[in-house]
Design a protein around this motif. Structure first.
Motif, PDB file in Angstrom:
ATOM      1  N   MET A 102     -42.414 -15.839  -1.782  1.00 14.96           N
ATOM      2  CA  MET A 102     -43.506 -15.379  -2.647  1.00 14.96           C
ATOM      3  C   MET A 102     -42.948 -15.017  -4.019  1.00 14.96           C
ATOM      4  O   MET A 102     -41.922 -14.360  -4.116  1.00 14.96           O
ATOM      5  N   PRO A 103     -43.623 -15.437  -5.110  1.00 13.31           N
ATOM      6  CA  PRO A 103     -43.136 -15.067  -6.445  1.00 13.31           C
ATOM      7  C   PRO A 103     -43.139 -13.554  -6.634  1.00 13.31           C
ATOM      8  O   PRO A 103     -43.986 -12.836  -6.082  1.00 13.31           O
ATOM      9  N   LEU A 104     -42.192 -13.071  -7.408  1.00 13.66           N
ATOM     10  CA  LEU A 104     -42.154 -11.654  -7.749  1.00 13.66           C
ATOM     11  C   LEU A 104     -43.355 -11.294  -8.612  1.00 13.66           C
ATOM     12  O   LEU A 104     -43.819 -12.092  -9.429  1.00 13.66           O
ATOM     13  N   ARG A 105     -43.839 -10.067  -8.446  1.00 14.76           N
ATOM     14  CA  ARG A 105     -44.967  -9.560  -9.239  1.00 14.76           C
ATOM     15  C   ARG A 105     -44.432  -8.507 -10.197  1.00 14.76           C
ATOM     16  O   ARG A 105     -43.995  -7.434  -9.766  1.00 14.76           O
ATOM     17  N   ILE A 106     -44.476  -8.811 -11.482  1.00 13.15           N
ATOM     18  CA  ILE A 106     -43.916  -7.929 -12.499  1.00 13.15           C
ATOM     19  C   ILE A 106     -45.039  -7.288 -13.312  1.00 13.15           C
ATOM     20  O   ILE A 106     -45.869  -7.984 -13.913  1.00 13.15           O
ATOM     21  N   GLY A 107     -45.087  -5.973 -13.293  1.00 10.52           N
ATOM     22  CA  GLY A 107     -46.074  -5.243 -14.077  1.00 10.52           C
ATOM     23  C   GLY A 107     -45.618  -5.084 -15.518  1.00 10.52           C
ATOM     24  O   GLY A 107     -44.431  -4.890 -15.791  1.00 10.52           O
ATOM     25  N   ILE A 108     -46.559  -5.183 -16.427  1.00  9.91           N
ATOM     26  CA  ILE A 108     -46.289  -4.991 -17.853  1.00  9.91           C
ATOM     27  C   ILE A 108     -47.239  -3.924 -18.366  1.00  9.91           C
ATOM     28  O   ILE A 108     -48.451  -3.993 -18.143  1.00  9.91           O
ATOM     29  N   THR A 109     -46.700  -2.917 -19.029  1.00 12.72           N
ATOM     30  CA  THR A 109     -47.569  -1.881 -19.572  1.00 12.72           C
ATOM     31  C   THR A 109     -48.435  -2.444 -20.698  1.00 12.72           C
ATOM     32  O   THR A 109     -48.033  -3.357 -21.415  1.00 12.72           O
ATOM     33  N   ALA A 110     -49.616  -1.898 -20.834  1.00 10.68           N
ATOM     34  CA  ALA A 110     -50.566  -2.378 -21.831  1.00 10.68           C
ATOM     35  C   ALA A 110     -50.251  -1.797 -23.209  1.00 10.68           C
ATOM     36  O   ALA A 110     -49.848  -0.644 -23.337  1.00 10.68           O
ATOM     37  N   LEU A 124     -46.107  -3.774  -7.013  1.00 10.72           N
ATOM     38  CA  LEU A 124     -45.314  -4.538  -7.975  1.00 10.72           C
ATOM     39  C   LEU A 124     -43.825  -4.469  -7.644  1.00 10.72           C
ATOM     40  O   LEU A 124     -43.352  -3.525  -7.011  1.00 10.72           O
ATOM     41  N   ASP A 125     -43.083  -5.469  -8.124  1.00 15.08           N
ATOM     42  CA  ASP A 125     -41.650  -5.553  -7.848  1.00 15.08           C
ATOM     43  C   ASP A 125     -40.789  -5.046  -8.996  1.00 15.08           C
ATOM     44  O   ASP A 125     -39.593  -4.811  -8.815  1.00 15.08           O
ATOM     45  N   GLY A 126     -41.359  -4.904 -10.167  1.00  8.92           N
ATOM     46  CA  GLY A 126     -40.611  -4.419 -11.322  1.00  8.92           C
ATOM     47  C   GLY A 126     -41.563  -4.105 -12.455  1.00  8.92           C
ATOM     48  O   GLY A 126     -42.754  -4.461 -12.395  1.00  8.92           O
ATOM     49  N   LEU A 127     -41.050  -3.444 -13.494  1.00  9.26           N
ATOM     50  CA  LEU A 127     -41.881  -3.000 -14.616  1.00  9.26           C
ATOM     51  C   LEU A 127     -41.220  -3.377 -15.927  1.00  9.26           C
ATOM     52  O   LEU A 127     -40.017  -3.147 -16.119  1.00  9.26           O
ATOM     53  N   VAL A 128     -42.015  -3.944 -16.842  1.00  4.52           N
ATOM     54  CA  VAL A 128     -41.576  -4.194 -18.210  1.00  4.52           C
ATOM     55  C   VAL A 128     -42.405  -3.315 -19.145  1.00  4.52           C
ATOM     56  O   VAL A 128     -43.640  -3.317 -19.070  1.00  4.52           O
ATOM     57  N   TRP A 164     -42.351 -15.252 -21.257  1.00  4.70           N
ATOM     58  CA  TRP A 164     -40.951 -14.982 -20.921  1.00  4.70           C
ATOM     59  C   TRP A 164     -40.796 -14.716 -19.419  1.00  4.70           C
ATOM     60  O   TRP A 164     -39.905 -15.251 -18.761  1.00  4.70           O
ATOM     61  N   ILE A 165     -41.681 -13.904 -18.869  1.00  8.10           N
ATOM     62  CA  ILE A 165     -41.611 -13.556 -17.447  1.00  8.10           C
ATOM     63  C   ILE A 165     -42.014 -14.738 -16.569  1.00  8.10           C
ATOM     64  O   ILE A 165     -41.301 -15.116 -15.632  1.00  8.10           O
ATOM     65  N   MET A 166     -43.151 -15.338 -16.883  1.00 12.81           N
ATOM     66  CA  MET A 166     -43.667 -16.405 -16.026  1.00 12.81           C
ATOM     67  C   MET A 166     -42.838 -17.681 -16.148  1.00 12.81           C
ATOM     68  O   MET A 166     -42.809 -18.499 -15.226  1.00 12.81           O
ATOM     69  N   GLY A 167     -42.150 -17.849 -17.282  1.00 14.16           N
ATOM     70  CA  GLY A 167     -41.258 -18.986 -17.433  1.00 14.16           C
ATOM     71  C   GLY A 167     -40.047 -18.923 -16.527  1.00 14.16           C
ATOM     72  O   GLY A 167     -39.326 -19.909 -16.368  1.00 14.16           O
ATOM     73  N   HIS A 168     -39.810 -17.752 -15.908  1.00 11.35           N
ATOM     74  CA  HIS A 168     -38.717 -17.587 -14.948  1.00 11.35           C
ATOM     75  C   HIS A 168     -39.228 -17.528 -13.505  1.00 11.35           C
ATOM     76  O   HIS A 168     -38.518 -17.083 -12.603  1.00 11.35           O
ATOM     77  N   GLY A 169     -40.483 -17.942 -13.300  1.00  8.95           N
ATOM     78  CA  GLY A 169     -40.991 -18.081 -11.945  1.00  8.95           C
ATOM     79  C   GLY A 169     -41.622 -16.840 -11.353  1.00  8.95           C
ATOM     80  O   GLY A 169     -41.934 -16.829 -10.154  1.00  8.95           O
ATOM     81  N   ALA A 170     -41.822 -15.798 -12.153  1.00 10.80           N
ATOM     82  CA  ALA A 170     -42.475 -14.584 -11.659  1.00 10.80           C
ATOM     83  C   ALA A 170     -43.920 -14.523 -12.161  1.00 10.80           C
ATOM     84  O   ALA A 170     -44.291 -15.245 -13.095  1.00 10.80           O
ATOM     85  N   ILE A 171     -44.713 -13.680 -11.544  1.00 11.24           N
ATOM     86  CA  ILE A 171     -46.099 -13.469 -11.966  1.00 11.24           C
ATOM     87  C   ILE A 171     -46.142 -12.233 -12.860  1.00 11.24           C
ATOM     88  O   ILE A 171     -45.635 -11.178 -12.491  1.00 11.24           O
ATOM     89  N   ALA A 172     -46.746 -12.373 -14.030  1.00  8.08           N
ATOM     90  CA  ALA A 172     -46.881 -11.253 -14.968  1.00  8.08           C
ATOM     91  C   ALA A 172     -48.269 -10.642 -14.826  1.00  8.08           C
ATOM     92  O   ALA A 172     -49.279 -11.339 -14.930  1.00  8.08           O
ATOM     93  N   LEU A 173     -48.316  -9.325 -14.589  1.00  5.97           N
ATOM     94  CA  LEU A 173     -49.580  -8.614 -14.385  1.00  5.97           C
ATOM     95  C   LEU A 173     -49.615  -7.377 -15.281  1.00  5.97           C
ATOM     96  O   LEU A 173     -48.777  -6.488 -15.133  1.00  5.97           O
ATOM     97  N   MET A 174     -50.565  -7.327 -16.202  1.00  8.40           N
ATOM     98  CA  MET A 174     -50.684  -6.144 -17.044  1.00  8.40           C
ATOM     99  C   MET A 174     -51.259  -4.987 -16.230  1.00  8.40           C
ATOM    100  O   MET A 174     -52.203  -5.176 -15.450  1.00  8.40           O
ATOM    101  N   VAL A 175     -50.692  -3.804 -16.395  1.00  7.86           N
ATOM    102  CA  VAL A 175     -51.163  -2.606 -15.701  1.00  7.86           C
ATOM    103  C   VAL A 175     -52.040  -1.820 -16.672  1.00  7.86           C
ATOM    104  O   VAL A 175     -51.538  -1.176 -17.588  1.00  7.86           O
ATOM    105  N   PRO A 176     -53.354  -1.851 -16.523  1.00  4.26           N
ATOM    106  CA  PRO A 176     -54.235  -1.196 -17.489  1.00  4.26           C
ATOM    107  C   PRO A 176     -54.113   0.323 -17.469  1.00  4.26           C
ATOM    108  O   PRO A 176     -53.806   0.937 -16.439  1.00  4.26           O
ATOM    109  N   PHE A 177     -54.370   0.893 -18.620  1.00  4.75           N
ATOM    110  CA  PHE A 177     -54.446   2.351 -18.778  1.00  4.75           C
ATOM    111  C   PHE A 177     -55.842   2.813 -18.387  1.00  4.75           C
ATOM    112  O   PHE A 177     -56.841   2.171 -18.724  1.00  4.75           O
ATOM    113  N   ILE A 178     -55.931   3.931 -17.665  1.00  3.66           N
ATOM    114  CA  ILE A 178     -57.220   4.568 -17.370  1.00  3.66           C
ATOM    115  C   ILE A 178     -57.220   5.956 -17.991  1.00  3.66           C
ATOM    116  O   ILE A 178     -56.363   6.786 -17.682  1.00  3.66           O
ATOM    117  N   ASP A 179     -58.159   6.182 -18.882  1.00  8.83           N
ATOM    118  CA  ASP A 179     -58.274   7.471 -19.560  1.00  8.83           C
ATOM    119  C   ASP A 179     -58.575   8.567 -18.539  1.00  8.83           C
ATOM    120  O   ASP A 179     -59.460   8.422 -17.691  1.00  8.83           O
TER     121      ASP A 179
END
Length: 267
Positions: free
Chosen positions: A1-9, A70-74, A36-51
């Protein structure tokens, strides 16, 4: 399974009228980061902010559930860290930063570090890693760092380059070895001042000594770089001699894969 990488908004608190969303906070992901992330075979998922004041806040998904998914955080670049976040006062109104984003990202950073999952901080993200560990920032390099080279130029933006020197024996030194070209993008007017507890300096600007990369010591992968490796992707940029962004992303993803494999439930 591809890695799931969270990205802060990245947060845009006051959108321009032409976007058609007046008085609405926007959250966005800069496309080069996803590439950059998805070009290395991982899934990039933005982690939304909730007020915290939003009506749905009491029913929000717990932070631990997001970290577990998630498997990691950018940590993306963007607005300055608020001086109040590290116990200082802004020396100028332009340096007030974004305390709302600070709180949101610090909570995510804490969750991933406590879970032992890898973190990669880019520009502002590197500064946030330093602040999380009790460090402080130089609020404005041009006015507060004598004889500093130019680290930010609005006219050139991501075409402003300078050399970077890796500390001997550092993680980055091991990744890049004797690679001849060590030129990087530079788009920042703030930088590490007092180094946070438990951190090591990975790289500096050889011209003025400004810290360009830091790493959390001990087990795990927590690395922050002051430049923007996601802007080093296209053939034209590679022809300029910019540092290859591939080894850094691969090391981050390798750390994420190793951590995921160690914690995979038995079949």
């Amino acid at each position: 399974m591809p890695l799931r990488i969270g990205i802060t908004a990245r947060l845009l608190h006051d959108p321009p009228p032409g976007l058609g969303l007046p008085q609405k906070r926007l959250q966005f992901l800069e496309s080069s980061m996803a590439h950059w992330i998805m070009g290395h075979g991982a899934i990039a998922l933005m982690v939304p902010f909730i007020d915290e004041a939003a009506p749905v806040s009491p029913r929000r998904v717990p932070l631990a559930a997001i970290v577990d998914l998630l498997d990691g955080l950018v940590l993306q670049g963007g607005a300055d860290i608020s001086p109040g976040t590290y116990g200082a006062t802004a020396g100028h109104s332009d340096w007030a930063g974004d305390p709302i984003r600070d709180r949101y990202e610090l909570a995510l950073l804490r969750g991933f570090i406590e879970a032992g999952k890898p973190v990669l901080g880019i520009c502002r993200g590197a500064q946030l890693i330093n602040v999380y560990h009790g460090g402080t920032l130089v609020q404005d390099i041009p006015s507060m760092w004598p004889n500093a080279t130019v680290h930010q130029d609005t006219e050139h933006y991501d075409r402003l380059l300078h050399e970077v020197a890796f500390e001997p024996g550092s993680l980055l030194d091991g990744l890049y070895g004797s690679q001849a070209s060590r030129h990087i993008t530079s788009i920042h007017h703030q930088c590490v001042d007092r180094l946070g507890d438990g951190l090591a300096i990975e790289a500096r600007s050889p011209v003025d000594g400004v810290v360009e990369a830091i790493r959390r010591q001990g087990p795990g992968f927590v690395l922050g770089v002051q430049w923007h490796p996601e802007f080093h992707l296209t053939p034209s940029e590679q022809r300029q001699g910019l540092l290859d962004s591939g080894p850094m992303m691969q090391a981050f993803l390798d750390a994420a894969r190793q951590r995921a494999d160690r914690h995979r439930p038995p079949a």
